[in-house]
Design a protein around this motif. Structure first.
Motif, PDB file in Angstrom:
ATOM      1  N   ALA A 127       3.750  39.394  71.858  1.00 49.76           N
ATOM      2  CA  ALA A 127       2.712  39.370  70.832  1.00 49.76           C
ATOM      3  C   ALA A 127       2.111  40.759  70.717  1.00 49.76           C
ATOM      4  N   ILE A 128       1.873  41.174  69.479  1.00 47.51           N
ATOM      5  CA  ILE A 128       1.302  42.502  69.224  1.00 47.51           C
ATOM      6  C   ILE A 128      -0.021  42.303  68.506  1.00 47.51           C
ATOM      7  N   VAL A 129      -1.089  42.800  69.115  1.00 41.12           N
ATOM      8  CA  VAL A 129      -2.415  42.659  68.524  1.00 41.12           C
ATOM      9  C   VAL A 129      -3.067  44.024  68.458  1.00 41.12           C
ATOM     10  N   GLY A 183      -4.295  48.880  61.036  1.00 45.32           N
ATOM     11  CA  GLY A 183      -3.885  50.278  61.036  1.00 45.32           C
ATOM     12  C   GLY A 183      -3.473  50.793  62.395  1.00 45.32           C
ATOM     13  N   ALA A 184      -3.394  49.907  63.388  1.00 43.25           N
ATOM     14  CA  ALA A 184      -3.048  50.362  64.726  1.00 43.25           C
ATOM     15  C   ALA A 184      -1.567  50.683  64.872  1.00 43.25           C
ATOM     16  N   GLY A 185      -0.727  50.146  63.970  1.00 40.38           N
ATOM     17  CA  GLY A 185       0.705  50.410  64.048  1.00 40.38           C
ATOM     18  C   GLY A 185       1.526  49.202  64.418  1.00 40.38           C
ATOM     19  N   MET A 201      -2.419  47.321  70.710  1.00 37.77           N
ATOM     20  CA  MET A 201      -2.172  48.642  70.144  1.00 37.77           C
ATOM     21  C   MET A 201      -3.439  49.202  69.508  1.00 37.77           C
ATOM     22  N   ARG A 202      -3.552  50.512  69.607  1.00 35.14           N
ATOM     23  CA  ARG A 202      -4.646  51.218  68.952  1.00 35.14           C
ATOM     24  C   ARG A 202      -4.163  52.634  68.639  1.00 35.14           C
ATOM     25  N   ASP A 203      -4.271  53.032  67.380  1.00 31.59           N
ATOM     26  CA  ASP A 203      -3.849  54.371  66.941  1.00 31.59           C
ATOM     27  C   ASP A 203      -2.404  54.666  67.315  1.00 31.59           C
ATOM     28  N   VAL A 222      -2.214  50.360  74.404  1.00 28.09           N
ATOM     29  CA  VAL A 222      -3.280  50.668  75.355  1.00 28.09           C
ATOM     30  C   VAL A 222      -3.358  49.639  76.473  1.00 28.09           C
ATOM     31  N   GLU A 223      -2.804  48.451  76.244  1.00 20.58           N
ATOM     32  CA  GLU A 223      -2.784  47.417  77.274  1.00 20.58           C
ATOM     33  C   GLU A 223      -1.575  46.529  77.053  1.00 20.58           C
ATOM     34  N   GLN A 224      -1.079  45.953  78.130  1.00 22.80           N
ATOM     35  CA  GLN A 224      -0.056  44.921  77.997  1.00 22.80           C
ATOM     36  C   GLN A 224      -0.121  44.005  79.212  1.00 22.80           C
TER      37      GLN A 224
END
Length: 679
Positions: A451-453, A457-459, A628-630, A634-636
């Motif tokens: 899962a991608i959160v 605009g984070a990508g 994700m951020r920018d 940043v975490e998983q």
């Protein structure tokens, strides 16, 4: 590939500002947009030469057309000369009736000279058919007229045959041009379409190609016939009277100068006319596509103003193009009439002096008219030719657009993919000056649900678009089962991936066809099974025609949630090794969402799945959650691990379920209270 949808989602919409104004100025146009700035057109002659070069495969047909035109023009050129003999026969009969039958022509001429009437003597001396005492020889006149009629009839047959062959050649050429444009569109990269308004692109591949076809059809035969007619008329005029021919030829440089001067002024208007046509089509297309949005926000006045502005631009460009180029025709007619008057006066004087026969003067006047008429026709076709070349330039711009990177020359084939995906030092950006993803490393094992959160605009969508190879990497590589995806053909890669997007997209066709699009050749039983598994079957039977219900291109006759279910069924039927779900349940109701999640669980079984989600409740059972951020991860970790860590994921979770404020730019929020959160 199991989905036909576009891939423009929230990350790309937010990233538009990062892609630079050049690539996205057109894409940011809304219902009230005013179009793109004017483009610099190509030169007329190179574009016209390239347009004619499209006829190269039709060389055999063109040679036949040329031969037929030469034959037709030659017969038409001989006609006036032969017809002049009929005039001489009639004139000689009229004069001969008034002369004594006992004298010969020579005796009459000598008698006139003896009386000092030299001009009359010279006039009768040129009448080869003069028989004193005899009237008009109607038999001879009839034979001449029949011969001329036969020549003109044969010329018409040759001209008809020429038109039939040329029509086929032009239509085959336009058929090939449309095919080439269609093939080109399939080879263009996705960023090209991001930077092109749909209405503008549709105008290029429909209106402009139609205009090119019309221009080629109407101008080629007329131009070829007119130019050869000019050559034939000049040859005949030189044969009859070099002096009068020189007078007539003075009109050629004058005509060329006038045509070039006017055509140069009108060409820019034709380019602007077709550019404005594309911009107007773009406004109409996006306005009617988003007509509900326009009405909801009460922007009808702005839409009307936008349409009026572009419509006025089109009117001004069209009026300027047609009016300026239209000046050519009357100007050429004026020059031709002056030439006609001069020839008539000089020819009459030469007949009176006995240096030319009346039939030759009549023939010459016909030739002069037939000589100036083609020049006038060529001039009158200048507007149509310029319009066609302007449209051709716009089509050539599509054909010359940079294509997506070619597949590997010796591609690897994945016959039994397992779904392991690796990102190895991947970097990507839409704008080289504004990096987005930098040095990203990620490994997803077969069968895992990832899962991608992250904030808009984070990508997130960009990440899965790179897997699909919709965009090319700036650095690093992505592998599928250890194989670099650039070593696979795009068809092989995408055939193993199923994708369901937040923005649904359906074909104009039946529900059955839309589901079966996921796997061509699927049986009826397989289509129905996929529909049942994704709960499409529940609402299909409430429709009048069931699976045969015809949907329009926008799917306007079913609800948004039902459209979403159909796209999920399409992905289910494709049975992919890798599944990508981009907010796939965002348009369904809560009860249906629970049912679809059950279907998704079955669909994700033994498949590697990437799930982009904003509702965190839908991804609790994911094996790995990436925050994700920018453009960076940043975490998983799992849902429980990320909540326990109290980091970015916990902040997002608290913001969604506890109503905590969160800054979408910095990601900072008050410390979340997770005491009551259910894990």
């Amino acid at each position: 590939m199991s989905s036909g949808e576009g891939v423009k989602t929230e990350e790309e919409k937010a990233a538009e500002a990062r892609r630079g104004p050049g690539a996205n100025a057109a894409q940011r146009r809304g219902p009230m947009s005013m179009g793109m700035p004017a483009e610099k057109s190509q030169d007329f002659l190179p574009s016209a030469k390239r347009l004619l070069g499209l006829l190269r495969p039709e060389r055999t047909s063109l040679y036949a057309v040329l031969a037929l035109v030469v034959g037709s023009v030659s017969l038409n050129a001989v006609g006036p000369k032969i017809l002049g003999r009929a005039t001489d026969l009639i004139f000689a009969g009229f004069i001969g009736k008034q002369l004594p039958e006992t004298a010969t022509r020579e005796q009459v001429v000598q008698g006139l000279r003896a009386q000092g009437q030299d001009k009359q003597a010279d006039l009768l001396a040129k009448l080869d058919h003069l028989r004193p005492g005899f009237g008009i020889d109607f038999g001879a006149v009839g034979r001449v007229l029949l011969l001329v009629l036969a020549l003109y009839a044969l010329a018409s047959v040759l001209s008809w045959a020429m038109g039939w062959i040329l029509t086929g050649a032009v239509n085959r050429t336009i058929f090939n041009l449309r095919r080439d444009v269609e093939d080109k569109l399939n080879r263009l990269p996705l960023p090209y379409f991001d930077g092109q308004p749909r209405g503008e692109l549709l105008s290029r591949v429909t209106n402009d190609i139609d205009n090119v076809a019309q221009s080629m059809q109407q101008t080629l035969s007329q131009m070829l016939t007119s130019l050869l007619t000019v050559v034939a008329m000049v040859a005949m005029m030189l044969y009859i009277s070099p002096l009068l021919a020189l007078i007539a030829l003075v009109t050629i440089p004058i005509s060329m100068f006038v045509t070039a001067a006017i055509g140069k002024r009108s060409q820019k208007h034709f380019v602007q006319q077709w550019k404005s046509t594309g911009e107007l089509n773009s406004i109409v297309e996006e306005t009617f596509t988003g007509h509900q949005l326009v009405k909801v926000f009460g922007r009808e006045d702005e839409v009307r103003a936008s349409f009026k502005a572009k419509n006025d631009d089109l009117f001004d460009a069209g009026f300027g193009a047609q009016f300026i180029s239209g000046i050519i025709m009357p100007t050429m007619m004026f020059i031709g009439n002056l030439n006609y008057v001069v020839i008539a006066v000089v020819g009459g004087l030469r007949v009176a002096s006995g240096t030319m026969s009346l039939g030759d003067v009549q023939a010459f006047i016909q030739y002069s008219r037939q000589f100036t008429q083609p020049l006038t026709q060529v001039a009158s076709m200048a507007n149509l030719l310029q319009s066609g070349v302007a449209s051709a330039e716009r089509v050539f711009e599509v054909l010359d657009a940079p294509e997506q990177r070619a597949d590997a020359t010796a591609p690897t084939t994945l016959d039994d993919p397992h779904g392991q995906v690796r990102f190895e030092d991947v970097s990507f950006s839409y704008d080289p000056e504004k990096p987005l993803i930098q040095h990203l490393d990620l490994c997803v094992e077969p069968g895992q649900t990832v899962a991608i959160v992250g904030p808009t605009g984070a990508g997130k969508t960009t990440l899965v678009n790179l897997i699909m190879r919709f965009y090319e990497l700036d650095a690093g590589r992505i592998t599928l089962d250890g194989v670099d995806i650039t070593q696979l053909t795009r068809h092989n890669l995408r055939s193993e991936i199923g994708m369901v997007l937040q923005d649904t997209w359906l074909f104009g066709g039946t529900i059955r066809d839309n589901i079966a699009y996921g796997r061509p050749g699927a049986s009826e039983e397989e289509v129905v099974a996929a529909a049942r598994a994704t709960y499409v079957d529940r609402f299909v039977h409430s429709l009048p025609d069931g699976y045969d219900t015809v949907l329009d291109a926008e799917g306007g006759n079913i609800s948004a949630g039902e459209k979403q279910l159909i796209t999920i069924a399409r992905a289910f039927l494709s049975d992919p090794a890798l599944l990508i779900l981009d907010e796939a349940t965002s348009s369904v109701d809560t009860r249906t969402e629970l049912l679809v999640q059950q279907a998704m669980s079955a669909l994700r079984h033994d498949r590697t799945s990437f799930v982009i989600a904003h509702r965190l409740s839908t991804i609790r059972d994911a094996d790995v959650i990436l925050v994700m951020r920018d453009g960076q991860i940043v975490e998983q970790g799992s849902h429980e691990e990320l909540l326990a860590s109290g980091g970015a994921y916990a902040e997002l979770y608290a913001a969604q379920f506890s109503g905590a404020a969160i800054d979408v730019d910095t990601g900072e929020a008050p410390a979340p209270d997770l005491a009551g959160a259910k894990v």
